[in-house]
Design a protein around this motif. Structure first.
Motif, mmCIF file in Angstrom:
data_model
loop_
_atom_site.group_PDB
_atom_site.id
_atom_site.type_symbol
_atom_site.label_atom_id
_atom_site.label_comp_id
_atom_site.label_asym_id
_atom_site.label_seq_id
_atom_site.Cartn_x
_atom_site.Cartn_y
_atom_site.Cartn_z
ATOM 1 N N UNK A 80 0.865 -1.175 0.000
ATOM 2 C CA UNK A 80 0.000 0.000 0.000
ATOM 3 C C UNK A 80 0.902 1.225 0.000
ATOM 4 N N UNK A 81 0.763 2.080 -0.990
ATOM 5 C CA UNK A 81 1.575 3.289 -1.064
ATOM 6 C C UNK A 81 0.738 4.487 -1.421
ATOM 7 N N UNK A 82 0.903 5.578 -0.670
ATOM 8 C CA UNK A 82 0.104 6.769 -0.925
ATOM 9 C C UNK A 82 0.932 8.035 -0.913
ATOM 10 N N UNK A 83 0.527 9.014 -1.697
ATOM 11 C CA UNK A 83 1.183 10.322 -1.715
ATOM 12 C C UNK A 83 0.670 11.200 -0.574
ATOM 13 N N UNK A 114 2.431 15.511 -1.465
ATOM 14 C CA UNK A 114 2.450 16.262 -2.725
ATOM 15 C C UNK A 114 2.820 17.724 -2.500
ATOM 16 N N UNK A 115 3.780 17.948 -1.626
ATOM 17 C CA UNK A 115 4.247 19.294 -1.374
ATOM 18 C C UNK A 115 3.647 19.949 -0.151
ATOM 19 N N UNK A 116 2.723 19.269 0.544
ATOM 20 C CA UNK A 116 2.105 19.839 1.734
ATOM 21 C C UNK A 116 2.946 19.612 2.974
ATOM 22 N N UNK A 154 -7.405 22.936 4.106
ATOM 23 C CA UNK A 154 -7.658 24.148 3.335
ATOM 24 C C UNK A 154 -6.332 24.597 2.728
ATOM 25 N N UNK A 155 -6.293 25.806 2.174
ATOM 26 C CA UNK A 155 -5.085 26.245 1.485
ATOM 27 C C UNK A 155 -3.906 26.464 2.430
ATOM 28 N N UNK A 156 -4.167 26.498 3.755
ATOM 29 C CA UNK A 156 -3.107 26.794 4.720
ATOM 30 C C UNK A 156 -2.494 25.553 5.369
ATOM 31 N N UNK A 157 -3.188 24.419 5.320
ATOM 32 C CA UNK A 157 -2.655 23.238 5.990
ATOM 33 C C UNK A 157 -3.682 22.132 6.099
ATOM 34 N N UNK A 158 -3.461 21.239 7.060
ATOM 35 C CA UNK A 158 -4.358 20.103 7.203
ATOM 36 C C UNK A 158 -4.475 19.683 8.664
ATOM 37 N N UNK A 159 -5.545 18.959 8.945
ATOM 38 C CA UNK A 159 -5.791 18.344 10.245
ATOM 39 C C UNK A 159 -6.058 16.877 10.004
ATOM 40 N N UNK A 160 -5.593 16.015 10.919
ATOM 41 C CA UNK A 160 -5.882 14.585 10.781
ATOM 42 C C UNK A 160 -6.186 13.994 12.150
ATOM 43 N N UNK A 161 -7.293 13.263 12.219
ATOM 44 C CA UNK A 161 -7.709 12.631 13.469
ATOM 45 C C UNK A 161 -8.109 11.189 13.173
ATOM 46 N N UNK A 162 -7.721 10.277 14.058
ATOM 47 C CA UNK A 162 -8.094 8.881 13.915
ATOM 48 C C UNK A 162 -8.511 8.328 15.271
ATOM 49 N N UNK A 163 -9.390 7.310 15.227
ATOM 50 C CA UNK A 163 -9.856 6.668 16.462
ATOM 51 C C UNK A 163 -10.269 5.237 16.158
ATOM 52 N N UNK A 164 -9.922 4.330 17.053
ATOM 53 C CA UNK A 164 -10.446 2.972 16.994
ATOM 54 C C UNK A 164 -10.643 2.461 18.413
ATOM 55 N N UNK A 165 -11.680 1.675 18.613
ATOM 56 C CA UNK A 165 -11.935 1.091 19.928
ATOM 57 C C UNK A 165 -11.043 -0.116 20.194
ATOM 58 N N UNK A 166 -10.441 -0.670 19.122
ATOM 59 C CA UNK A 166 -9.618 -1.875 19.300
ATOM 60 C C UNK A 166 -8.486 -1.871 18.292
ATOM 61 N N UNK A 220 8.100 12.510 12.403
ATOM 62 C CA UNK A 220 7.393 13.315 11.408
ATOM 63 C C UNK A 220 8.182 13.510 10.118
ATOM 64 N N UNK A 221 9.330 12.861 9.996
ATOM 65 C CA UNK A 221 10.203 13.068 8.823
ATOM 66 C C UNK A 221 10.513 14.549 8.624
ATOM 67 N N UNK A 222 10.603 15.277 9.736
ATOM 68 C CA UNK A 222 10.886 16.718 9.733
ATOM 69 C C UNK A 222 9.817 17.537 9.016
ATOM 70 N N UNK A 223 8.632 16.996 8.900
ATOM 71 C CA UNK A 223 7.547 17.766 8.292
ATOM 72 C C UNK A 223 6.963 18.738 9.314
ATOM 73 N N UNK A 224 6.219 19.702 8.830
ATOM 74 C CA UNK A 224 5.679 20.781 9.661
ATOM 75 C C UNK A 224 4.402 20.323 10.355
ATOM 76 N N UNK A 225 4.555 19.346 11.250
ATOM 77 C CA UNK A 225 3.410 18.756 11.953
ATOM 78 C C UNK A 225 3.769 18.477 13.405
#
Length: 267
Positions: A80-83, A114-116, A154-166, A220-225
Motif C-alpha cells: 500500500x503506497x500513498x502520496x 504532494x508538497x504539503x 484548506x489552502x493553509x494546511x491540514x488536520x488529521x484525526x483517527x480513532x479505533x476502539x480496538x 514526522x520526517x521533519x515535516x511541519x506537523x
C-alpha cells in the motif's frame, strides 16, 4: 391493414436482434480487466483509492531482494503506497490484517503530501499465499475512504484525526498502540496548531499518552506537523479526539477557508 401490421412487427424484431448481436460482439472483443481498474491490466496491480493511494502485490519477491527488504519468511507481499495521508492508510491496513491471514512487515512514512506539510505512506504486508496478500490490499483500498473522513484541509494546511476502539497489528507496529485497546491520534500542520491540539486532547479526557512527535523530535520526517497518539478507555479516547477536532477546525480556519473533510467524518 393486417399486412402492414405484420411488416411493422417484423421490422421491430429485426432491429432488436441486430442490437443484441452488436452488443454481444462488443463484449466478446473487449479486453478482460482481471479485476483491475483503469484498464492497467497487470497482475501486480490491485487498485487505487483516496489520497493517491495504489495497491499492489508481488507473488514471489526475487531472492536477491528478500533480505534487503527485510521480508523475513515472506515471499508474497501486498503493498500500500500513498502520496497523501499516513494515518488513514495505517488504519485501513489495520482492518485488513484483522480480516486476513497476513502480517504487517513494515510501515514507512515518507515526507510527501504532494508538497504539503505531512506524510505519504509505504506499507508492506506479508502472506504465505499471494491470494491472502491480494485480499488484504483489496480490503485496505475499500475501507480507506472512511479513514480520510476526519482528514480536513484548506489552502493553509491540514488536520488529521483517527480513532479505533480496538487497535490491531498495524497500529501496534507503526504507532506503538496496545493490541486490543482503544487508540486515538491528533495531527496538524502547521505544527503550531498540532501543539495546541495535543494539549486540548489530554485536557479533555483521562487518556494515556503513547507518543508525541514534532518536526525535530522524530516521527514526522521533519515535516511541519505535531502528532499525538494516546490510549485509554474507548469513551475517553473518543472524547479527546472530538475535542481536538473542534479546536483544530477553528484554528486552521483562521488561516484560510473553512477546513473541509476529504470524504465523510466518521468519529
Amino acid at each position: 391493414m393486417d399486412q402492414q401490421l405484420i411488416e411493422k412487427v417484423m421490422k421491430q424484431v429485426t432491429s432488436e436482434l441486430a442490437a443484441k448481436t452488436a452488443s454481444a460482439s462488443a463484449s466478446s472483443t473487449a479486453p478482460a480487466s482481471d479485476g483491475c481498474v483503469n484498464g492497467v491490466g497487470l497482475t501486480e496491480f490491485v487498485g487505487i483509492s483516496t489520497g493517491d493511494t495504489i495497491g499492489l502485490v508481488i507473488a514471489s519477491v526475487d531472492p536477491l531482494l528478500v533480505e534487503k527488504m527485510n521480508l523475513g519468511k515472506y515471499r508474497s507481499i501486498g503493498i500500500i503506497g500513498g502520496r497523501t495521508g499516513a494515518g488513514p492508510q495505517i488504519m485501513a491496513v489495520d482492518e485488513a490484517v484483522k480480516a486476513t491471514n497476513t502480517q504487517v512487515i513494515s510501515v514507512e512514512l515518507p515526507r510527501d503530501t504532494k508538497g504539503g506539510a505531512g506524510h505519504g505512506s509505504l506499507i508492506y504486508i506479508g502472506a504465505e499465499d499471494v491470494s491472502d496478500a491480494r485480499r488484504a490490499v483489496e480490503i485496505a483500498l475499500n475501507v480507506l475512504p472512511k479513514y480520510f473522513g476526519d482528514v480536513y484541509g484548506n489552502e493553509a494546511g491540514h488536520l488529521e484525526f483517527q480513532y479505533t476502539a480496538r487497535a490491531s497489528y498495524c497500529l501496534e507496529k507503526a504507532m506503538g498502540a496496545t493490541l486490543g485497546k482503544a487508540w486515538g491520534m491528533t495531527c496538524a500542520g502547521p505544527a503550531a496548531i498540532g501543539t495546541v491540539l495535543a494539549d486540548t486532547a489530554v485536557k479533555a479526557a483521562n487518556v494515556e499518552v503513547i507518543g508525541y512527535s514534532s518536526p525535530g523530535n522524530g516521527g514526522t520526517s521533519y515535516s511541519n506537523e505535531v502528532i499525538l497518539t494516546f490510549t485509554g478507555d474507548s469513551g475517553a479516547v473518543r472524547q479527546a479526539v472530538r475535542a481536538a477536532i473542534e479546536v483544530g477546525k477553528k484554528l486552521l480556519g483562521a488561516l484560510g477557508d473553512e477546513p473541509k473533510s476529504t470524504t465523510e467524518p466518521y468519529i
